[in-house]
Motif scaffolding. Structure first.
Motif, PDB file in Angstrom:
ATOM      1  N   ALA A  71       0.830  -1.203   0.000  1.00 54.83           N
ATOM      2  CA  ALA A  71       0.000   0.000   0.000  1.00 54.83           C
ATOM      3  C   ALA A  71       0.868   1.257   0.000  1.00 54.83           C
ATOM      4  O   ALA A  71       0.561   2.247  -0.691  1.00 54.83           O
ATOM      5  N   ALA A  72       1.969   1.217   0.767  1.00 55.70           N
ATOM      6  CA  ALA A  72       2.873   2.365   0.790  1.00 55.70           C
ATOM      7  C   ALA A  72       3.518   2.569  -0.575  1.00 55.70           C
ATOM      8  O   ALA A  72       3.684   3.710  -1.037  1.00 55.70           O
ATOM      9  N   MET A  73       3.895   1.476  -1.241  1.00 56.98           N
ATOM     10  CA  MET A  73       4.447   1.592  -2.588  1.00 56.98           C
ATOM     11  C   MET A  73       3.423   2.193  -3.548  1.00 56.98           C
ATOM     12  O   MET A  73       3.751   3.079  -4.347  1.00 56.98           O
ATOM     13  N   ALA A  74       2.182   1.722  -3.467  1.00 56.01           N
ATOM     14  CA  ALA A  74       1.131   2.244  -4.335  1.00 56.01           C
ATOM     15  C   ALA A  74       0.928   3.739  -4.118  1.00 56.01           C
ATOM     16  O   ALA A  74       0.748   4.506  -5.076  1.00 56.01           O
ATOM     17  N   GLU A  75       0.969   4.168  -2.862  1.00 51.56           N
ATOM     18  CA  GLU A  75       0.788   5.589  -2.556  1.00 51.56           C
ATOM     19  C   GLU A  75       1.948   6.420  -3.103  1.00 51.56           C
ATOM     20  O   GLU A  75       1.745   7.492  -3.677  1.00 51.56           O
ATOM     21  N   ALA A  76       3.167   5.913  -2.932  1.00 55.17           N
ATOM     22  CA  ALA A  76       4.334   6.639  -3.435  1.00 55.17           C
ATOM     23  C   ALA A  76       4.318   6.709  -4.960  1.00 55.17           C
ATOM     24  O   ALA A  76       4.705   7.729  -5.558  1.00 55.17           O
ATOM     25  N   LEU A  77       3.877   5.642  -5.601  1.00 53.02           N
ATOM     26  CA  LEU A  77       3.771   5.656  -7.062  1.00 53.02           C
ATOM     27  C   LEU A  77       2.689   6.624  -7.526  1.00 53.02           C
ATOM     28  O   LEU A  77       2.861   7.352  -8.511  1.00 53.02           O
ATOM     29  N   ALA A  78       1.563   6.636  -6.807  1.00 52.32           N
ATOM     30  CA  ALA A  78       0.467   7.545  -7.176  1.00 52.32           C
ATOM     31  C   ALA A  78       0.929   8.996  -7.118  1.00 52.32           C
ATOM     32  O   ALA A  78       0.491   9.826  -7.937  1.00 52.32           O
ATOM     33  N   ALA A  79       1.805   9.315  -6.180  1.00 48.19           N
ATOM     34  CA  ALA A  79       2.331  10.672  -6.092  1.00 48.19           C
ATOM     35  C   ALA A  79       3.160  11.029  -7.314  1.00 48.19           C
ATOM     36  O   ALA A  79       3.362  12.215  -7.614  1.00 48.19           O
TER      37      ALA A  79
END
Length: 272
Positions: A71-79
């Motif tokens: 989830a943290a990776m997904a959030e960082a990618l979304a940014a």
């Protein structure tokens, strides 16, 4: 875009385990970007995706991450304007047994689970199965290579014996222990497992299982109805001694290993 882990010693190159998939993707005209798995695993998602260019749909093919790290990776990618085809909640549902069990309960061994690693909750779970042999795991992984000490429970009604197996399992899993204990009714199987790859709810590829990559799937594999609405999963099957094909496990396809007997090009083709 295909995201793969970078090599630890040569961070501008893909990890050797995924290098052939990266080559196949590039040959197919798919952009490949590198992530730092070590940074992701220690919780530094921004550093983990620092080499990923901005702005497109992406599929991850790499080492296993727990649901929180994913989830943290997904959030960082979304940014960075990058959207993972498999969202964090979809990843959790595919990666952890409680997320997929209900959808295939009739085609997989009966299972009960705990929340956490407490003995009383474990005793309750064993009581729900009643008696007889069982196989132990947690939400994401078994210790099948430690079969007699940390996986196989000869009789779940033997409280002391069952807890001895659970305690050893918990010790071996260490910080990797996820969710709780899962107790699955033991079934007898024959032959090697088969790994099937599902994209958008459709089986697109049938391969050997990575643990037995030289044993190719038989021609008469019977695919189950897999009622999980997830973008990319693997479904591992085995033939029970009565001839019926059963689901052993469902996993997120992004972190499911590809058997070496299956060319990387075959997997990249179904992902594209």
């Amino acid at each position: 875009m295909l995201l793969v882990p970078s090599d630890v010693l040569r961070p501008r190159r893909p990890d050797e385990h995924f290098a052939d998939e990266a080559r196949a993707a590039r040959d197919a005209g798919i952009e490949v970007a590198l992530v730092d798995h070590d940074a992701l695993a220690r919780g530094d998602a921004e550093a983990g995706v620092a080499r990923v260019p901005a702005g497109t749909d992406a599929v991850y093919r790499g080492w296993m991450l727990d649901a929180g790290r994913y989830a943290a990776m997904a959030e960082a990618l979304a940014a960075r304007g990058v959207t993972l085809r498999t969202g964090p909640e979809q990843y959790r549902r595919a990666h952890e047994l409680p997320g997929w069990y209900a959808a295939v309960a009739g085609d997989t061994p009966e299972s009960v689970w705990t929340s956490g690693d407490g003995r009383e909750d474990f005793r309750r779970a064993c009581g729900e199965l009643g008696g007889g042999p069982a196989v132990l795991r947690d939400f994401t992984k078994s210790m099948k290579h430690h079969w007699h000490e940390a996986a196989y429970i000869p009789d779940v009604s033997d409280g002391a014996g069952a807890w001895a197996v659970a305690s050893r399992f918990r010790e071996l899993r260490g910080d990797g222990f996820t969710g709780g204990f899962v107790v699955r009714r033991f079934e007898s199987f024959t032959g090697a497992e088969v790994r099937t790859w599902w994209v958008g709810g459709v089986c697109r590829l049938v391969t050997a299982h990575p643990d037995t990559s030289g044993e190719l799937p038989p021609a008469d594999v019977v695919l189950p109805e897999v009622g999980v609405d997830l973008p990319f999963v693997t479904v591992d099957l085995a033939r029970r001694v009565d001839g019926r094909w059963r689901i052993i496990e469902i996993g997120d396809g992004q972190v499911s290993d590809r058997p070496r007997s299956t060319p990387a090009e075959e997997l990249i083709t179904v992902l594209g």
